[in-house]
Design a protein around this motif. Structure first.
Motif, short mmCIF file in Angstrom:
data_model
loop_
_atom_site.label_atom_id
_atom_site.label_comp_id
_atom_site.label_asym_id
_atom_site.label_seq_id
_atom_site.Cartn_x
_atom_site.Cartn_y
_atom_site.Cartn_z
N PRO A 68 -27.85 19.72 -8.50
CA PRO A 68 -26.81 20.39 -7.41
C PRO A 68 -25.48 20.00 -7.85
N GLN A 69 -25.41 18.63 -8.33
CA GLN A 69 -23.97 18.33 -8.80
C GLN A 69 -23.58 19.10 -10.03
N LYS A 70 -24.09 19.22 -10.87
CA LYS A 70 -24.14 20.27 -12.13
C LYS A 70 -23.75 21.53 -11.63
N GLU A 79 -28.75 20.72 -0.61
CA GLU A 79 -27.62 20.30 -1.72
C GLU A 79 -26.99 21.48 -2.63
N TYR A 80 -27.75 22.41 -2.75
CA TYR A 80 -27.53 23.59 -3.48
C TYR A 80 -26.56 24.50 -2.72
N LEU A 108 -20.26 26.17 -11.08
CA LEU A 108 -19.93 27.34 -10.21
C LEU A 108 -18.43 27.22 -9.92
N THR A 109 -17.78 26.04 -9.95
CA THR A 109 -16.33 25.97 -9.85
C THR A 109 -15.69 26.46 -10.92
N VAL A 162 -28.34 29.64 -10.33
CA VAL A 162 -28.46 27.94 -9.81
C VAL A 162 -29.37 27.22 -10.64
N GLY A 163 -30.50 27.91 -11.16
CA GLY A 163 -31.54 27.21 -12.14
C GLY A 163 -32.48 28.36 -12.75
#
Length: 505
Positions: free
Chosen positions: A297-299, A342-343, A304-305, A277-278
């Motif tokens: 969260p967007q990155k 968001e995450y 992850l995709t 995640v970070g």
């Protein structure tokens, strides 16, 4: 594709933590005590609604399970701590989950097999929970708090018998019917071949088709006995990109690490690519910490995709994600006050969108087949071997500095007459030490016999070997293959130099 989130059980009070890190210490202690160390440093991190939960509270685990189901997290991989002589710590959340059958939380274990020690201890592979919270008044010789030793079959059986009720739980995650079990530092276990074979035997006796062992941070001999390896991130990649800022904190760019991960070549052994995640461990490490910057969260959703697509192209069915609740290292999916959910929302997004990216990663695999893989893996093996022997030699020299000699282990074991397999660099040093003792070296086994000039008889590996109390294998990187060869010849007592060094430590 299932997502399993790494899960830390360090959110409740235990006596040892009170003693070593201060009264009332849990992971929340480090989180609450953190401070921003540079401009725009996001600290302290605060859970949504200031939910500083206690994992011994059943309602907490129910809330977590419901959150996982809502956001399509398929299960957790909970850290499991088992030390010398079966000593445990932080085991209560798992034991409670086993009792609380009504909590729908699929789970498996990751054995965090590192010695717990003070930051100043000269032990190379150790877990230091929080440098900034060490109790200076507590004096502990050599800095060891909980020592990791692996023992013999009796110890392995005791460990397996503890794990068995968890394996038998219908919520425990399995691969092809086999309980999934991670080993966090598999390369540290010199007896890993014998231990895993023994566990596989016990698993079949318990009615399973086996046990599915994933070796995280795995290289060297351990790779030959595990079912799969895991590239645990960001730990595997972050050391390559550390840049020290003016206040001593190491800063690494989020996208740089992710691009490194997504450009990983597919190895021959089944390997899971880990996600994260970070990362920000300054709550534990202070100015000695590392921060991965530029996280959003967007990155995370995007990368992850991509990682799910790459794992699918590699033939994998699981993604191990760091982490569900590593708050002290800035790796968590749980909601906080800044980003709320968001995450977590990134999980269903990635699951919905990864499949159309799989074809590109399959193409990448095909394109790299023109690369000389034989040469690549030859270089990789040489690198792994060099690191293996360098670490082993480091451990050996620490013993010598403490005036601890390997021959003491041999004498205590009753090995007064030995053979030595391998007279390379490690073998020559070991032979010199043994010749300075009362132990007799009857012969050496080495496939380079014609190049050796020794005063001791030298045999080729395929020749019949005289009986001795034990054969010590100094070619430890190839220990598994050597044991198989010698066992076929009827040799009984075979011990690795690595095992002797670890046992003397």
């Amino acid at each position: 594709m299932q997502i399993l989130a790494m899960y830390l059980p360090q959110f409740h009070n235990v006596e040892e933590n009170n003693l070593w890190w201060g009264e009332g210490f849990t992971e929340w202690t480090t989180v609450k005590g953190s401070k921003p160390l540079f401009k725009e440093h996001n600290q302290p991190k605060v859970p949504l609604d200031q939910n500083y939960y206690n994992l011994l509270d059943k309602e907490t685990m129910k809330w977590q399970a419901e959150l996982m189901k809502q956001y399509e997290v398929d299960g957790i991989c909970m850290y499991h701590y088992w030390f010398k002589n079966g000593r445990q710590i932080l085991e209560k959340p798992a034991e409670n989950l086993l009792k609380w059958k009504d909590i729908d939380m699929p789970f498996c274990f990751s054995w965090a097999n590192e010695t717990w020690a003070r930051s100043w201890s000269n032990i190379r592979e150790k877990n230091v929970w929080a440098n900034t919270f060490e109790c200076k008044e507590i004096k502990i010789e050599n800095g060891i708090l909980l020592e990791q030793k692996y023992g013999t079959e009796e110890d392995w059986k005791k460990h397996f018998e503890y794990l068995l009720p968890f394996f038998q739980d219908e919520r425990y995650i399995k691969v092809d019917g086999k309980p999934l079990f991670l080993i966090y530092q598999s390369s540290l276990i010199s007896c890993i071949k014998e231990m895993i074979e023994f566990w596989r035997k016990l698993s079949k006796e318990a009615g399973f088709p086996g046990i599915y062992i994933v070796g995280a941070n795995c290289n060297g001999p351990a790779e030959k006995v595990v079912d799969a390896t895991l590239y645990m991130e960001p730990g595997r990649s972050k050391e390559l990109f550390k840049q020290q800022s003016g206040n001593s904190v190491y800063e690494i760019d989020y996208e740089t690490i992710w691009n490194k991960i997504l450009n990983t070549r597919k190895p021959t052994l089944k390997t899971y690519l880990g996600a994260f995640v970070g990362y920000d461990d300054t709550p534990r490490r202070g100015v000695e910490g590392t921060v991965i910057t530029g996280t959003t969260p967007q990155k995370f959703a995007h990368y992850l995709t991509e990682l799910m697509a790459q794992n699918t192209a590699w033939g994998n069915e699981l993604v191990f994600l760091n982490a569900w609740n590593e708050w002290g290292e800035g790796m968590y999916l749980e909601p906080d006050q800044k980003h709320e959910y968001e995450y977590l929302e990134a999980i269903p997004y990635a699951k919905k969108n990864y499949e159309h990216r799989v074809v590109d990663y399959k193409k990448n695999i095909y394109d790299t087949e023109t690369y000389d893989k034989k040469e690549f893996f030859r270089i990789q093996e040489r690198s792994d071997k060099f690191e293996h022997y360098l670490n082993l030699l480091d451990d050996w020299m620490k013993l010598r500095e403490s005036r601890i000699y390997l021959t003491e282990f041999l004498e205590n074991a009753g090995f007064n007459n030995i053979g030595i397999y391998g007279l390379g660099t490690m073998g020559r040093h070991f032979l010199k030490e043994v010749l300075e003792s009362q132990i007799k070296v009857s012969y050496i086994v080495d496939q380079q016999r014609d190049k050796l000039h020794a005063d001791i008889p030298v045999y080729l590996p395929d020749e019949q070997l005289p009986n001795v109390d034990a054969i010590v294998v100094t070619s430890t990187f190839y220990y598994a293959e050597i044991v198989e060869l010698l066992s076929e010849k009827g040799v009984k007592n075979i011990i690795s130099l690595e095992t002797i060094i670890k046992e003397c430590g």
